[in-house]
Design a protein around this motif. Structure first.
Motif, PDB file in Angstrom:
ATOM      1  N   ILE A   1     -90.023 -19.944  50.339  1.00 42.06           N
ATOM      2  CA  ILE A   1     -89.082 -19.947  49.230  1.00 42.06           C
ATOM      3  C   ILE A   1     -89.678 -20.866  48.175  1.00 42.06           C
ATOM      4  N   ASP A   2     -89.509 -20.495  46.948  1.00 41.57           N
ATOM      5  CA  ASP A   2     -90.063 -21.294  45.866  1.00 41.57           C
ATOM      6  C   ASP A   2     -88.947 -22.017  45.118  1.00 41.57           C
ATOM      7  N   PHE A   3     -89.323 -23.022  44.374  1.00 48.37           N
ATOM      8  CA  PHE A   3     -88.404 -23.691  43.463  1.00 48.37           C
ATOM      9  C   PHE A   3     -89.168 -23.997  42.191  1.00 48.37           C
ATOM     10  N   ALA A   4     -88.447 -24.031  41.089  1.00 50.89           N
ATOM     11  CA  ALA A   4     -89.098 -24.251  39.805  1.00 50.89           C
ATOM     12  C   ALA A   4     -88.090 -24.746  38.787  1.00 50.89           C
ATOM     13  N   CYS A   5     -88.620 -25.262  37.700  1.00 53.20           N
ATOM     14  CA  CYS A   5     -87.826 -25.554  36.515  1.00 53.20           C
ATOM     15  C   CYS A   5     -88.082 -24.392  35.555  1.00 53.20           C
ATOM     16  N   PRO A   6     -87.080 -23.509  35.377  1.00 54.14           N
ATOM     17  CA  PRO A   6     -87.305 -22.316  34.559  1.00 54.14           C
ATOM     18  C   PRO A   6     -87.130 -22.528  33.052  1.00 54.14           C
ATOM     19  N   LEU A   7     -86.956 -23.766  32.622  1.00 55.32           N
ATOM     20  CA  LEU A   7     -86.751 -24.020  31.198  1.00 55.32           C
ATOM     21  C   LEU A   7     -88.015 -23.684  30.402  1.00 55.32           C
ATOM     22  N   PRO A   8     -87.853 -23.258  29.146  1.00 50.28           N
ATOM     23  CA  PRO A   8     -89.009 -22.898  28.327  1.00 50.28           C
ATOM     24  C   PRO A   8     -90.042 -24.018  28.273  1.00 50.28           C
ATOM     25  N   GLY A   9     -91.301 -23.656  28.560  1.00 49.27           N
ATOM     26  CA  GLY A   9     -92.404 -24.607  28.537  1.00 49.27           C
ATOM     27  C   GLY A   9     -92.574 -25.416  29.809  1.00 49.27           C
ATOM     28  N   HIS A  10     -91.676 -25.293  30.777  1.00 46.20           N
ATOM     29  CA  HIS A  10     -91.734 -26.089  32.000  1.00 46.20           C
ATOM     30  C   HIS A  10     -92.272 -25.301  33.193  1.00 46.20           C
TER      31      HIS A  10
ATOM     32  N   MET B   1     -83.752 -27.384  38.722  1.00 47.39           N
ATOM     33  CA  MET B   1     -84.385 -26.953  39.968  1.00 47.39           C
ATOM     34  C   MET B   1     -83.659 -25.679  40.377  1.00 47.39           C
ATOM     35  N   LEU B   2     -84.401 -24.583  40.432  1.00 46.92           N
ATOM     36  CA  LEU B   2     -83.853 -23.288  40.799  1.00 46.92           C
ATOM     37  C   LEU B   2     -84.594 -22.782  42.021  1.00 46.92           C
ATOM     38  N   LEU B   3     -83.855 -22.452  43.077  1.00 41.57           N
ATOM     39  CA  LEU B   3     -84.448 -21.878  44.287  1.00 41.57           C
ATOM     40  C   LEU B   3     -84.545 -20.372  44.139  1.00 41.57           C
ATOM     41  N   GLY B   4     -85.590 -19.775  44.704  1.00 35.28           N
ATOM     42  CA  GLY B   4     -85.725 -18.319  44.689  1.00 35.28           C
ATOM     43  C   GLY B   4     -87.093 -17.888  45.152  1.00 35.28           C
ATOM     44  N   LEU B   5     -87.306 -16.590  45.120  1.00 36.31           N
ATOM     45  CA  LEU B   5     -88.629 -16.037  45.384  1.00 36.31           C
ATOM     46  C   LEU B   5     -89.395 -16.075  44.067  1.00 36.31           C
ATOM     47  N   MET B   6     -90.705 -16.290  44.108  1.00 36.00           N
ATOM     48  CA  MET B   6     -91.481 -16.496  42.884  1.00 36.00           C
ATOM     49  C   MET B   6     -91.305 -15.357  41.888  1.00 36.00           C
ATOM     50  N   THR B   7     -91.239 -14.120  42.357  1.00 36.84           N
ATOM     51  CA  THR B   7     -91.054 -13.002  41.425  1.00 36.84           C
ATOM     52  C   THR B   7     -89.738 -13.143  40.663  1.00 36.84           C
ATOM     53  N   GLU B   8     -88.693 -13.586  41.349  1.00 38.18           N
ATOM     54  CA  GLU B   8     -87.402 -13.782  40.690  1.00 38.18           C
ATOM     55  C   GLU B   8     -87.440 -14.967  39.742  1.00 38.18           C
TER      56      GLU B   8
END
Length: 150
Positions: free
Chosen positions: A128-137, A79-86
């Motif tokens: 603010i967005d959050f995402a899983c930045p792992l490949p394919g996720h 789980m990574l917090l940030g702005l969607m562009t980042e």
């Protein structure tokens, strides 16, 4: 030599290259690591192998939240917090360099079945967005935190 330039860009991104005063090297607007003594409430998030539950969270400007994140899936997640562009830039870098270690203050890494906490103070109103930045996720595993003005 080609791999050095993207590495330098990621290094700048994850340190002070995109910082503003007082935000510990993070892009302006997403807040800062919170003080455990000032937590106003707990928000539970569950990661499954293609989404976050819930995918939208509302908080108040200035609020300090203890996120309790559980990986309920069968794969490693983050789980990574940030702005969607980042977040998109980070996800792209993760595709190029999947084995690089990461330890940002606004990142939680979880193995299947693992549960961890992230304490975060939301210093200004906005999204603010959050995402899983792992490949394919990244394409499916993202959500939004709406920081409402006091």
């Amino acid at each position: 030599m080609n791999g050095i330039i993207p590495f330098v860009i990621l290094l700048l991104f994850s340190t002070n290259g995109f910082s503003s005063a007082g935000d510990s090297g993070l892009a302006a607007g997403i807040g800062k690591p919170g003080d455990a003594d000032k937590v106003s409430r707990v928000v539970k998030l569950t990661q499954v192998d293609n989404m976050f539950l819930p995918a939208e969270v509302k908080v108040a400007e200035g609020e300090t939240i203890r996120f309790v994140i559980k990986n309920g899936g069968n794969h490693k997640h983050e789980m990574l917090l940030g702005l969607m562009t980042e977040l998109k830039k980070v996800a792209e870098m993760r595709r190029k360099y999947p084995d690089k270690e990461h330890s940002e203050a606004h990142l939680v890494q979880l193995e299947p079945g693992e549960q961890k906490e992230l304490i975060w103070q939301f210093t200004q109103a906005g999204t603010i967005d959050f995402a899983c930045p792992l490949p394919g996720h990244f394409k499916k595993m993202h959500g939004t935190i709406i920081v409402e003005k006091k």
